[in-house]
Design an enzyme around this catalytic site. Structure first.
Site, PDB file in Angstrom:
ATOM      1  N   SER A   1      16.244 -16.122  -0.404  1.00 36.46           N
ATOM      2  CA  SER A   1      16.375 -16.015  -1.866  1.00 36.46           C
ATOM      3  C   SER A   1      15.940 -17.338  -2.472  1.00 36.46           C
ATOM      4  CB  SER A   1      17.825 -15.712  -2.261  1.00 36.46           C
ATOM      5  OG  SER A   1      18.222 -14.461  -1.763  1.00 36.46           O
TER       6      SER A   1
ATOM      7  N   LYS B   1      16.306 -10.168  -7.214  1.00 36.43           N
ATOM      8  CA  LYS B   1      17.429 -10.785  -6.506  1.00 36.43           C
ATOM      9  C   LYS B   1      18.205 -11.712  -7.432  1.00 36.43           C
ATOM     10  CE  LYS B   1      20.298 -12.066  -3.375  1.00 36.43           C
ATOM     11  NZ  LYS B   1      19.987 -12.691  -2.088  1.00 36.43           N
TER      12      LYS B   1
ATOM     13  N   LYS C   1      23.274 -22.239  -5.946  1.00 42.41           N
ATOM     14  CA  LYS C   1      21.811 -22.366  -5.944  1.00 42.41           C
ATOM     15  C   LYS C   1      21.165 -21.191  -6.665  1.00 42.41           C
ATOM     16  CE  LYS C   1      19.711 -20.581  -2.682  1.00 42.41           C
ATOM     17  NZ  LYS C   1      19.046 -19.284  -2.348  1.00 42.41           N
TER      18      LYS C   1
END
Length: 298
Positions: free
Chosen positions: A95, A170, A238
């Site tokens: 990701s 995502k 993140k």
């Protein structure tokens, strides 16, 4: 069956590589730090000594590493681009930032490779159960070529557009999950403050409109106050940075997402980064003056 290099044998990558080996693929796995590779080796996988060793002769190169710089390093710094067979299909399960994916896909094409961004959702449990949701960006023929790989490690597999589209979807997934976890954490503290039986309350909530996979999968962590990581706060922090940056670039606002991103950052700053993201509960407890710590489950 395909010859596959799998780079990144961590919490997610190890079970994914193991499933591929168990399915009969010839899988060489590589991790840059020692990991628990026993299950992978028992399944027939081979532990490679380097990226160059892993990708030697591979038709498909799968990557599952934590962040954008990690993917860039794996591909560009004496990595896949320099050692893999031209024409190999690169499947990035990590990701990372959508703009980084687009740039890497262009570099891959210039070097004679094909690249799909294929981030996954489902956490460690989804990887172990081979039930991941996979959102794929890239060219249609490459998606079709990779389907046998996707079907071995996941259940919900959707081609969502060109390169970068998988990472964008995502990011949206991580936004929704973070907001849901924060809402569940606040509801748990609220219910406990009113001395309601927590398990009974969550049972009835799960059967109504408030029900969600987040409630189903994360409730026990909060009830037991045990936060052994399935997906760490550090990684979700993140991902929320990706969400807020991509929203700013697109000129749209995500006000609730921005708030939850700050709460995720606060959890990390308070030492909760290594805990499961359900440990956002600890932040709500701190703000409520309940003086909690950050325990890992046994």
């Amino acid at each position: 069956m395909s010859r596959i290099a799998f780079i990144g044998l961590g919490v997610m990558g190890n079970p994914m590589a193991t499933h591929l080996a168990e399915a009969g693929h010839d899988v060489a796995g590589y991790n840059n730090v020692p990991v628990r590779e026993a299950a992978f080796e028992l399944s027939g996988g081979r532990v490679a000594t380097s990226i160059a060793d892993a990708v030697d002769g591979a038709e498909i190169v799968a990557i599952m590493v934590p962040d954008s710089p990690d993917v860039e390093q794996v591909l560009t710094r004496d990595g896949v681009f320099d050692h893999a067979t031209p024409g190999a299909l690169i499947v990035d399960f990590s990701s990372i930032r959508p703009d980084v994916t687009v740039d890497l896909a262009q570099q891959a094409k210039a070097r004679g490779f094909r690249l799909l961004d294929a981030p996954v959702s489902g956490g460690q449990k989804g990887a172990v159960d081979a039930s991941l949701s996979i959102m794929v960006g890239g060219d249609t023929p490459d998606f079709v070529a990779a389907l046998p790989i996707f079907e071995t490690v996941g259940k919900t597999i959707v081609h969502v557009g060109g390169n970068g589209a998988g990472q964008t979807v995502k990011a949206a997934n991580q936004l929704i999950v973070a907001v849901n976890i924060q809402a569940l954490a606040e509801a748990v503290v609220f219910l406990q403050a009113h001395h309601v039986d927590l398990s009974s309350a969550l049972d009835v909530l799960s059967g109504g409109l408030a029900g969600s996979k987040v409630l189903d999968q994360k409730r026990e962590n909060m009830v037991r106050h045990e936060f052994r990581p399935g997906f760490r706060i550090e990684l979700h922090h993140k991902d929320m940075g990706i969400v807020t940056a991509a929203a700013r670039e697109a000129g749209v606002v995500v006000p609730v997402g921005a708030l939850v991103a700050q709460l995720m950052a606060a959890a990390r700053a308070n030492g909760d980064g290594g805990l499961d993201h359900s440990a956002l509960l600890l932040g709500v407890e701190r703000l409520s003056g309940l003086g909690t710590s950050s325990p890992l489950s046994p």
